[in-house]
Motif scaffolding. Structure first.
Motif, PDB file in Angstrom:
ATOM      1  N   GLY A 117     -19.722 -30.605   4.758  1.00  0.00           N
ATOM      2  CA  GLY A 117     -19.919 -29.173   4.615  1.00  0.00           C
ATOM      3  C   GLY A 117     -18.588 -28.438   4.552  1.00  0.00           C
ATOM      4  N   LEU A 118     -18.427 -27.559   3.571  1.00  0.00           N
ATOM      5  CA  LEU A 118     -17.176 -26.839   3.358  1.00  0.00           C
ATOM      6  C   LEU A 118     -17.436 -25.358   3.127  1.00  0.00           C
ATOM      7  N   ALA A 119     -16.596 -24.540   3.705  1.00  0.00           N
ATOM      8  CA  ALA A 119     -16.573 -23.108   3.399  1.00  0.00           C
ATOM      9  C   ALA A 119     -15.203 -22.776   2.817  1.00  0.00           C
ATOM     10  N   HIS A 120     -15.092 -21.607   2.210  1.00  0.00           N
ATOM     11  CA  HIS A 120     -13.808 -21.105   1.694  1.00  0.00           C
ATOM     12  C   HIS A 120     -13.198 -22.036   0.648  1.00  0.00           C
ATOM     13  N   ALA A 121     -14.030 -22.779  -0.079  1.00  0.00           N
ATOM     14  CA  ALA A 121     -13.518 -23.611  -1.173  1.00  0.00           C
ATOM     15  C   ALA A 121     -13.341 -22.743  -2.411  1.00  0.00           C
ATOM     16  N   THR A 122     -12.523 -23.203  -3.337  1.00  0.00           N
ATOM     17  CA  THR A 122     -12.343 -22.490  -4.594  1.00  0.00           C
ATOM     18  C   THR A 122     -13.002 -23.298  -5.702  1.00  0.00           C
ATOM     19  N   ILE A 123     -13.444 -22.635  -6.754  1.00  0.00           N
ATOM     20  CA  ILE A 123     -14.304 -23.289  -7.733  1.00  0.00           C
ATOM     21  C   ILE A 123     -13.993 -22.796  -9.137  1.00  0.00           C
ATOM     22  N   CYS A 124     -14.125 -23.693 -10.106  1.00  0.00           N
ATOM     23  CA  CYS A 124     -14.092 -23.307 -11.521  1.00  0.00           C
ATOM     24  C   CYS A 124     -14.899 -24.343 -12.292  1.00  0.00           C
ATOM     25  N   LYS A 125     -14.812 -24.338 -13.615  1.00  0.00           N
ATOM     26  CA  LYS A 125     -15.562 -25.293 -14.426  1.00  0.00           C
ATOM     27  C   LYS A 125     -14.600 -26.227 -15.146  1.00  0.00           C
TER      28      LYS A 125
END
Length: 348
Positions: free
Chosen positions: A233-241
Motif C-alpha cells: 500500500g502506497l500513498a503520495h505516489a506520482t503517476i503518468c502514462k
C-alpha cells in the motif's frame, strides 16, 4: 538513538523499495537543481527548470499584470545529456500558451501548469484535503476521494465518492460512489476517457494504506474494480502514462518504512500490475497548496501535485519531492529531494 520497534532498518528498506528486484534499467545521469519549482519540455525537446525562488518571482510579476520574465534558467538536453544555465525570456501568450526564448512548451508540460480560467475556478473551490483532481477536458474535472475530520473527534473520515465538476457552469454534474474511500491517492485520465485511481490512505486497511485500485467510468456511470493489487500500500505516489497509455506509478510512501523506489506499471490489457524498474533514490510527492498566502487569487499558473513527466524522447523525468531514507548516523533521515532523475524503463 533507539531503534524503531518491531522492524530493523534492513527490513524497512526492503519494505520501502517494493517487492521486485534485480532488473536491468537504462538510466541517464540525474540533473541536480534546487527543488520546489517546476519543469517543462520545450518544442525542441529541451527541458527548462524553474526553481522555487524563480517561480515565486514569476508569480509575483504575473499578479502585477506582467506576462514575461527574464532571468537565468537551467536547461537540460535529453539527447546530448548536457546542461547549461543561460539568461532566457519566458512569456505567457494567453491562457494556454507559454514560450521560452520563442519556443513553445509541449502539451504534456502544459498540463503541469494550470493556465486556464477553468483551473482557476477549480482552485477557488473548497475541496476535501487529499482529494485528487483530474482534468477531463472542456472545463470538466473529476474530483475523487479526500478526507474530512470527524465532528466527534474520532479521527479522519475518508470520502468514498467521485464527482464530475463543470467549471463553466460552476456545478457538480454527477457523483459516483467509489469502492474505497481514499485520500492522497494517485489518479490519471486514461486514453479511453476513464480515470484510474490507485493507492492512498484509507480506512480499515493494513497500516492505513491501501494497495487497491479502481477505474471511474464517467460516461457509463460505473466504478470498475481492479482485481490485482500493488505489492504494498502506497500513498503520495506520482503517476503518468507509458507510451502505450498504461498507468505507471513512481515512488510513494508506505505507512512505515522508507520512501519507495519502485516503478510499477498497470497493464490495461491483462489487468495486472508489474514491476517496470527501480528508482535510484526513493521519493514521494507532497501536495502543493491550492491558494496563495493571504487568500490572494490564483492567477495563470499553479503547479499540479505531480513530479513526473514522459518526455518526447521516451525518457521519464522526476523532480524534487521528499524522502525518508536510511542514514549512516541515525535510524533514518528525511528531507526534500534536490535533484531530478531522468530514466528509461523496460518495455517502453
Amino acid at each position: 538513538m533507539p531503534r524503531l520497534s518491531g522492524f530493523c532498518c534492513r527490513q524497512l528498506a526492503e519494505l520501502g523499495a517494493g517487492s521486485f528486484r534485480n532488473l536491468q534499467h537504462n538510466y541517464v545521469p540525474p540533473v541536480t537543481y534546487p527543488t520546489g519549482g517546476l519543469f517543462f519540455e520545450l518544442e525542441d525537446g529541451q527541458v527548462c527548470f524553474i526553481t522555487s525562488a524563480q517561480y515565486r518571482r514569476l508569480r509575483a510579476s504575473l499578479e502585477d499584470g506582467t506576462k514575461e520574465s527574464s532571468e537565468k534558467f537551467l536547461f537540460w538536453n535529453p539527447k546530448t545529456r548536457s546542461k547549461r544555465t543561460l539568461r532566457s525570456e519566458i512569456r505567457f501568450m494567453g491562457e494556454d500558451c507559454i514560450t521560452v526564448n520563442g519556443k513553445p512548451v509541449t502539451r504534456n508540460s502544459l498540463e503541469r501548469l494550470r493556465l486556464s480560467k477553468e483551473w482557476e475556478k477549480v482552485l477557488k473551490g473548497t475541496w476535501p484535503v487529499g482529494c485528487s483532481i483530474v482534468n477531463l477536458g472542456k472545463g470538466r474535472f473529476l474530483i475523487s476521494g479526500g478526507l474530512r475530520m470527524d465532528p466527534y473527534g474520532t479521527g479522519p473520515l475518508f470520502i468514498q465518492k467521485a464527482s464530475v465538476y463543470n467549471s463553466q457552469s460552476n456545478s457538480v454534474e454527477k457523483t459516483l460512489p467509489m469502492l474505497v474511500g481514499r485520500a492522497f491517492h494517485s489518479s490519471i485520465l486514461l486514453d479511453n476517457g476513464t480515470v484510474f485511481c490507485v493507492g492512498g490512505e484509507a480506512e480499515n486497511m493494513i497500516e492505513n494504506r491501501t494497495n487497491s485500485a479502481e477505474i471511474v467510468d464517467i460516461r457509463k456511470e460505473r466504478i470498475i474494480g481492479v482485481g490485482d493489487r500493488l505489492p504494498i500500500g502506497l500513498a503520495h505516489a506520482t503517476i503518468c502514462k507509458d507510451t502505450e497509455g498504461n498507468p505507471i506509478i513512481f515512488g510513494g510512501k508506505p505507512y512505515i518504512g522508507f520512501s519507495s523506489k519502485s516503478i510499477i506499471r498497470f497493464d490495461l490489457a491483462s489487468g495486472k500490475f508489474d514491476e517496470a524498474g527501480t528508482l535510484k533514490v526513493g521519493r514521494h510527492c507532497v501536495r502543493t497548496a491550492r491558494t496563495l498566502p493571504g487568500g490572494q487569487e490564483v492567477k495563470l499558473t499553479h503547479v499540479i501535485e505531480n513530479y513526473v513527466e514522459r518526455l518526447s524522447t521516451g525518457q521519464y523525468i522526476l523532480d524534487g519531492g521528499v524522502c525518508i531514507e536510511p542514514s549512516a548516523v541515525a535510524d533514518f533521515a528525511s528531507g526534500d529531494r534536490d535533484d531530478a532523475e531522468i530514466l528509461r524503463i523496460r518495455k517502453d
